[in-house]
Design an enzyme around this catalytic site. Sequence first.
Site, short mmCIF file in Angstrom:
data_model
loop_
_atom_site.label_atom_id
_atom_site.label_comp_id
_atom_site.label_asym_id
_atom_site.label_seq_id
_atom_site.Cartn_x
_atom_site.Cartn_y
_atom_site.Cartn_z
N ARG A 97 0.82 -1.23 0.00
CA ARG A 97 0.00 0.00 0.00
C ARG A 97 0.85 1.28 0.00
NH1 ARG A 97 -3.06 -3.26 3.35
NH2 ARG A 97 -4.93 -3.99 2.30
N LYS A 119 3.51 11.73 -11.71
CA LYS A 119 2.74 10.74 -12.48
C LYS A 119 3.58 9.47 -12.62
CE LYS A 119 0.12 13.72 -15.66
NZ LYS A 119 -0.09 13.99 -17.09
N GLU A 161 11.61 18.19 -25.16
CA GLU A 161 10.85 18.61 -23.97
C GLU A 161 11.36 19.95 -23.44
OE1 GLU A 161 8.13 17.15 -23.19
OE2 GLU A 161 8.32 15.16 -24.06
N LYS A 203 8.79 23.21 -15.23
CA LYS A 203 7.82 22.11 -15.02
C LYS A 203 7.33 22.09 -13.58
CE LYS A 203 6.31 17.45 -15.75
NZ LYS A 203 6.44 16.13 -16.29
N GLU A 213 -3.66 18.00 -12.69
CA GLU A 213 -3.95 18.30 -14.10
C GLU A 213 -5.42 18.65 -14.34
OE1 GLU A 213 -1.88 15.76 -16.89
OE2 GLU A 213 -3.17 16.41 -18.52
N ARG A 217 -1.77 22.61 -15.78
CA ARG A 217 -0.82 21.53 -16.08
C ARG A 217 -0.98 21.03 -17.51
NH1 ARG A 217 1.16 16.53 -12.26
NH2 ARG A 217 2.56 15.65 -13.79
N ASN A 221 1.05 19.59 -22.20
CA ASN A 221 0.66 18.73 -23.33
C ASN A 221 0.94 19.39 -24.67
OD1 ASN A 221 -0.25 16.70 -21.65
ND2 ASN A 221 -2.31 17.56 -21.52
N HIS A 224 1.98 17.37 -27.60
CA HIS A 224 1.81 15.97 -27.25
C HIS A 224 0.52 15.36 -27.79
CE1 HIS A 224 5.28 16.69 -24.87
NE2 HIS A 224 5.27 15.49 -24.32
N HIS A 228 1.40 12.05 -29.48
CA HIS A 228 1.04 10.70 -29.04
C HIS A 228 0.50 9.87 -30.19
CE1 HIS A 228 0.66 11.99 -24.58
NE2 HIS A 228 1.83 11.43 -24.82
N HIS A 238 9.77 9.18 -28.61
CA HIS A 238 8.89 10.19 -28.03
C HIS A 238 9.26 11.62 -28.45
CE1 HIS A 238 6.05 11.73 -25.09
NE2 HIS A 238 6.99 12.51 -24.58
N1 LIG Z 1 5.74 10.15 -15.69
C1 LIG Z 1 5.80 11.17 -16.51
O1 LIG Z 1 5.35 12.26 -16.20
C2 LIG Z 1 6.46 10.99 -17.85
C3 LIG Z 1 6.74 12.11 -18.65
C4 LIG Z 1 7.40 11.90 -19.87
C5 LIG Z 1 7.77 10.62 -20.26
N2 LIG Z 1 7.45 9.57 -19.46
C6 LIG Z 1 7.81 8.18 -19.85
O2 LIG Z 1 9.21 8.10 -19.97
C7 LIG Z 1 9.53 7.05 -20.87
C8 LIG Z 1 10.59 7.53 -21.82
O3 LIG Z 1 11.74 7.85 -21.06
P1 LIG Z 1 13.20 7.83 -21.69
O4 LIG Z 1 13.19 8.60 -22.96
O5 LIG Z 1 14.15 8.22 -20.63
O6 LIG Z 1 13.36 6.31 -22.15
P2 LIG Z 1 14.08 5.02 -21.49
O7 LIG Z 1 13.88 4.96 -20.05
O8 LIG Z 1 13.60 3.87 -22.31
O9 LIG Z 1 15.63 5.31 -21.79
C9 LIG Z 1 16.07 5.39 -23.12
C10 LIG Z 1 17.27 4.47 -23.37
O10 LIG Z 1 18.42 5.06 -22.80
C11 LIG Z 1 19.10 4.11 -21.99
N3 LIG Z 1 19.79 4.88 -20.95
C12 LIG Z 1 19.24 5.49 -19.89
N4 LIG Z 1 20.15 6.21 -19.24
C13 LIG Z 1 21.33 6.04 -19.89
C14 LIG Z 1 22.63 6.55 -19.71
N5 LIG Z 1 22.91 7.43 -18.74
N6 LIG Z 1 23.59 6.16 -20.58
C15 LIG Z 1 23.30 5.32 -21.63
N7 LIG Z 1 22.06 4.82 -21.85
C16 LIG Z 1 21.09 5.18 -21.00
C17 LIG Z 1 18.03 3.18 -21.51
O11 LIG Z 1 18.56 1.93 -21.13
C18 LIG Z 1 17.13 3.09 -22.73
O12 LIG Z 1 17.64 2.14 -23.63
C19 LIG Z 1 8.23 6.67 -21.57
O13 LIG Z 1 7.76 5.44 -21.05
C20 LIG Z 1 7.28 7.80 -21.21
O14 LIG Z 1 5.93 7.37 -21.14
C21 LIG Z 1 6.82 9.72 -18.26
#
Ligand SMILES: NC(=O)c1ccc[n+]([C@@H]2O[C@H](COP(=O)([O-])OP(=O)(O)OC[C@H]3O[C@@H](n4cnc5c(N)ncnc54)[C@H](O)[C@@H]3O)[C@@H](O)[C@H]2O)c1
Length: 323
Positions: A97, A119, A161, A203, A213, A217, A221, A224, A228, A238
Amino acid sequence: MGVPVHVGEQFANIWSHAPQRTIIITDAQVHAHWGHLFGERPCIILPAGEEQKSLAVVEQMVNTLLELGADRGSFLLGVGGGVVCDLTGFVASVFMRGIPFAFAPSTLLAQVDASIGGKNGVNTGPFKNMIGVFRQPEFILNDPDFLQTLPESEISNGLAECIKHACIRSRDYFGWIGAQMGPIRERRADVLEFLILESVRIKCAIVEADPLERDQRRLLNYGHTFGHVLEKRHGWPHGVAVSAGIRLVNRMALDRGLLTTEEEQRINGLLLSAGLPEFEDLQHYSELLLLVRSDKKKEGDHMAFVLLQSIGNAVIERIALHD
Ligand SMILES: NC(=O)c1ccc[n+]([C@@H]2O[C@H](COP(=O)([O-])OP(=O)(O)OC[C@H]3O[C@@H](n4cnc5c(N)ncnc54)[C@H](O)[C@@H]3O)[C@@H](O)[C@H]2O)c1
């Protein structure tokens, strides 16, 4: 008071923030580069990739936590990109929990975006982030050194971003990114630190004013809504999809007499200089409106779009989605 975000602090200092009973969650790629800094702490190493964001993986992680002897006194630390941060926050929110957690994001996108805002979620089938919670980490530590091992394409993803933040809130920051694009892409430490700091500041201010949101907030988007759809349709990364989404929604703002062509061109130029594509055959936004109808943020026959009046100044407009 907001979540403490330590920008520019080295990961080696993490143990002055994280408690004794910390379990690290990371992915294999991050572990290969940075695992030597984790010491003897217990660690769950996931395969890298978006496919990990599923309920099946959440269940596996809970079982592994139990095997490691985790209980309500444990603390999770996510060290990785947005995938690791989302999974860590979600698992920590539901394990027994809810137990406390923190992030040391290792991609630019996670440092300036995914780790901020509370989030945490996983995907189901083709639907992204459909299962999730709002819950804040205890702290975020952003070590820009992590970015030295990132592939170039991941820097561009994160920059989409940062440019979004600048477009919606700060003309000065937009100008600064443009002037510093060379040093940013060369990954000069002081420049990266300022980049992260400014995006985090923008942010955090938006999220703190509207954590669930309901209103402002939604500004985040920007780009986005179409982004998306394109991400799902073409499997684009992304940041690439968001940069296309920014171009499309700016056309919409232009057609509605909000943005000028000169400002639109400035934004396109900055996206290009960030290593994001030019999209010569991008569809017209009107063709994508129908696909937008299935987006989870739709409200009846209308959809909230974030449109720019000028760089640094965004508005939210409800636009009809016609058949
Ligand atoms: N929660 C939120 O508010 C929010 C906002 C935006 C995006 N997201 C989510 O984030 C995700 C995308 O995140 P991302 O772009 O970081 O992708 P990711 O976590 O898949 O990382 C991208 C790649 O980089 C590699 N990597 C990470 N750090 C590294 C480093 N220091 N050196 C070498 N390689 C490294 C990872 O292993 C992966 O292969 C999506 O699932 C998206 O939905 C969430």
